[in-house]
Design a protein around this motif. Structure first.
Motif, PDB file in Angstrom:
ATOM      1  N   ILE A  50       0.836  -1.210   0.000  1.00  0.00           N
ATOM      2  CA  ILE A  50       0.000   0.000   0.000  1.00  0.00           C
ATOM      3  C   ILE A  50       0.867   1.255   0.000  1.00  0.00           C
ATOM      4  O   ILE A  50       0.604   2.205  -0.752  1.00  0.00           O
ATOM      5  CB  ILE A  50      -0.969  -0.013   1.198  1.00  0.00           C
ATOM      6  N   ALA A  51       1.908   1.269   0.827  1.00  0.00           N
ATOM      7  CA  ALA A  51       2.792   2.435   0.883  1.00  0.00           C
ATOM      8  C   ALA A  51       3.496   2.653  -0.450  1.00  0.00           C
ATOM      9  O   ALA A  51       3.670   3.787  -0.893  1.00  0.00           O
ATOM     10  CB  ALA A  51       3.824   2.263   2.002  1.00  0.00           C
ATOM     11  N   GLY A  52       3.900   1.574  -1.111  1.00  0.00           N
ATOM     12  CA  GLY A  52       4.553   1.696  -2.401  1.00  0.00           C
ATOM     13  C   GLY A  52       3.616   2.170  -3.489  1.00  0.00           C
ATOM     14  O   GLY A  52       3.963   3.032  -4.305  1.00  0.00           O
ATOM     15  N   ILE A  53       2.408   1.641  -3.525  1.00  0.00           N
ATOM     16  CA  ILE A  53       1.431   2.047  -4.538  1.00  0.00           C
ATOM     17  C   ILE A  53       1.021   3.497  -4.354  1.00  0.00           C
ATOM     18  O   ILE A  53       0.886   4.249  -5.327  1.00  0.00           O
ATOM     19  CB  ILE A  53       0.204   1.107  -4.510  1.00  0.00           C
ATOM     20  N   LEU A  54       0.832   3.916  -3.101  1.00  0.00           N
ATOM     21  CA  LEU A  54       0.443   5.305  -2.837  1.00  0.00           C
ATOM     22  C   LEU A  54       1.609   6.275  -2.996  1.00  0.00           C
ATOM     23  O   LEU A  54       1.403   7.486  -2.968  1.00  0.00           O
ATOM     24  CB  LEU A  54      -0.159   5.432  -1.439  1.00  0.00           C
ATOM     25  N   GLY A  55       2.814   5.772  -3.149  1.00  0.00           N
ATOM     26  CA  GLY A  55       3.966   6.622  -3.400  1.00  0.00           C
ATOM     27  C   GLY A  55       4.550   7.279  -2.167  1.00  0.00           C
ATOM     28  O   GLY A  55       5.197   8.319  -2.260  1.00  0.00           O
ATOM     29  N   LEU A  59       9.810   9.329   5.765  1.00  0.00           N
ATOM     30  CA  LEU A  59       9.186   9.158   7.072  1.00  0.00           C
ATOM     31  C   LEU A  59       7.704   8.794   6.980  1.00  0.00           C
ATOM     32  O   LEU A  59       7.196   8.061   7.828  1.00  0.00           O
ATOM     33  CB  LEU A  59       9.371  10.437   7.900  1.00  0.00           C
ATOM     34  N   SER A  60       7.020   9.272   5.947  1.00  0.00           N
ATOM     35  CA  SER A  60       5.586   8.988   5.843  1.00  0.00           C
ATOM     36  C   SER A  60       5.320   7.487   5.681  1.00  0.00           C
ATOM     37  O   SER A  60       4.317   6.977   6.177  1.00  0.00           O
ATOM     38  CB  SER A  60       4.967   9.771   4.685  1.00  0.00           C
ATOM     39  N   GLY A  61       6.197   6.766   5.003  1.00  0.00           N
ATOM     40  CA  GLY A  61       6.041   5.322   4.877  1.00  0.00           C
ATOM     41  C   GLY A  61       6.210   4.611   6.206  1.00  0.00           C
ATOM     42  O   GLY A  61       5.469   3.679   6.520  1.00  0.00           O
ATOM     43  N   PHE A  62       7.181   5.039   6.995  1.00  0.00           N
ATOM     44  CA  PHE A  62       7.391   4.424   8.304  1.00  0.00           C
ATOM     45  C   PHE A  62       6.259   4.763   9.270  1.00  0.00           C
ATOM     46  O   PHE A  62       5.891   3.943  10.104  1.00  0.00           O
ATOM     47  CB  PHE A  62       8.744   4.843   8.887  1.00  0.00           C
ATOM     48  N   ILE A  63       5.702   5.942   9.144  1.00  0.00           N
ATOM     49  CA  ILE A  63       4.546   6.307   9.971  1.00  0.00           C
ATOM     50  C   ILE A  63       3.374   5.390   9.640  1.00  0.00           C
ATOM     51  O   ILE A  63       2.662   4.931  10.535  1.00  0.00           O
ATOM     52  CB  ILE A  63       4.190   7.786   9.793  1.00  0.00           C
ATOM     53  N   LEU A  64       3.182   5.105   8.338  1.00  0.00           N
ATOM     54  CA  LEU A  64       2.128   4.171   7.946  1.00  0.00           C
ATOM     55  C   LEU A  64       2.372   2.800   8.562  1.00  0.00           C
ATOM     56  O   LEU A  64       1.438   2.162   9.056  1.00  0.00           O
ATOM     57  CB  LEU A  64       2.055   4.049   6.421  1.00  0.00           C
ATOM     58  N   TYR A  65       3.613   2.341   8.545  1.00  0.00           N
ATOM     59  CA  TYR A  65       3.929   1.028   9.131  1.00  0.00           C
ATOM     60  C   TYR A  65       3.589   0.995  10.618  1.00  0.00           C
ATOM     61  O   TYR A  65       2.932   0.056  11.088  1.00  0.00           O
ATOM     62  CB  TYR A  65       5.409   0.688   8.936  1.00  0.00           C
ATOM     63  N   PHE A  66       4.013   1.996  11.374  1.00  0.00           N
ATOM     64  CA  PHE A  66       3.749   1.999  12.810  1.00  0.00           C
ATOM     65  C   PHE A  66       2.252   2.132  13.097  1.00  0.00           C
ATOM     66  O   PHE A  66       1.738   1.548  14.051  1.00  0.00           O
ATOM     67  CB  PHE A  66       4.542   3.104  13.505  1.00  0.00           C
ATOM     68  N   LEU A  67       1.531   2.862  12.255  1.00  0.00           N
ATOM     69  CA  LEU A  67       0.085   2.982  12.410  1.00  0.00           C
ATOM     70  C   LEU A  67      -0.599   1.632  12.153  1.00  0.00           C
ATOM     71  O   LEU A  67      -1.454   1.206  12.935  1.00  0.00           O
ATOM     72  CB  LEU A  67      -0.459   4.045  11.453  1.00  0.00           C
ATOM     73  N   ILE A  68      -0.197   0.948  11.090  1.00  0.00           N
ATOM     74  CA  ILE A  68      -0.774  -0.363  10.780  1.00  0.00           C
ATOM     75  C   ILE A  68      -0.447  -1.381  11.874  1.00  0.00           C
ATOM     76  O   ILE A  68      -1.296  -2.190  12.265  1.00  0.00           O
ATOM     77  CB  ILE A  68      -0.292  -0.863   9.404  1.00  0.00           C
ATOM     78  N   MET A  69       0.766  -1.342  12.412  1.00  0.00           N
ATOM     79  CA  MET A  69       1.133  -2.279  13.477  1.00  0.00           C
ATOM     80  C   MET A  69       0.353  -1.984  14.765  1.00  0.00           C
ATOM     81  O   MET A  69      -0.010  -2.914  15.500  1.00  0.00           O
ATOM     82  CB  MET A  69       2.635  -2.240  13.753  1.00  0.00           C
TER      83      MET A  69
END
Length: 120
Positions: A50-55, A59-69
């Motif tokens: 999802i992070a890759g498709i949304l571009g 830091l925004s990608g890592f924030i997404l990871y911590f939010l999903i976890m």
């Protein structure tokens, strides 16, 4: 999820059962931990894609990871009926175990899907 083994207290009176320490079935605990690891790995892969498709970059990608976890941890706690000690030894096992291990899968699928969608 498999719970604690309470068969030893079934033959005792209710007054005596309150003094018993709950026993832990090692097979059930191991099965529950596998479920936690598989769930975290799966959610890491999905969130990386999802992070890759949304571009997302940086830091925004890592924030997404911590939010999903965090959402995954809450989902696993809800699956356990908010009675974590019935299925695990401690809260740390359901909240933190597999947290950083999934990060490697996340980064792999994040960069892979970002390259496919935005570079090629």
């Amino acid at each position: 999820m498999a719970g604690h083994n309470e068969s030893s207290a079934s033959g005792k009176k209710s007054g005596e059962a309150s003094n018993d320490v709950p026993t832990i079935n090692a097979e059930s605990l191991q099965s529950n931990m596998k479920i936690v690891y598989y769930s975290r790995t799966f959610m890491s892969i999905i969130s990386g894609v999802i992070a890759g498709i949304l571009g997302f970059t940086g830091l925004s990608g890592f924030i997404l990871y911590f939010l999903i976890m965090a959402i995954t941890s809450v989902g696993l706690i809800a699956k356990a009926g908010f009675q974590v000690h019935s299925y695990f030894d401690s809260w740390n096992q359901i909240i933190l175990d597999g947290f950083l291990g999934g990060l490697l899968s996340f980064v792999l699928f994040w960069t892979f899907s970002y390259d496919i969608v935005h570079i090629f």
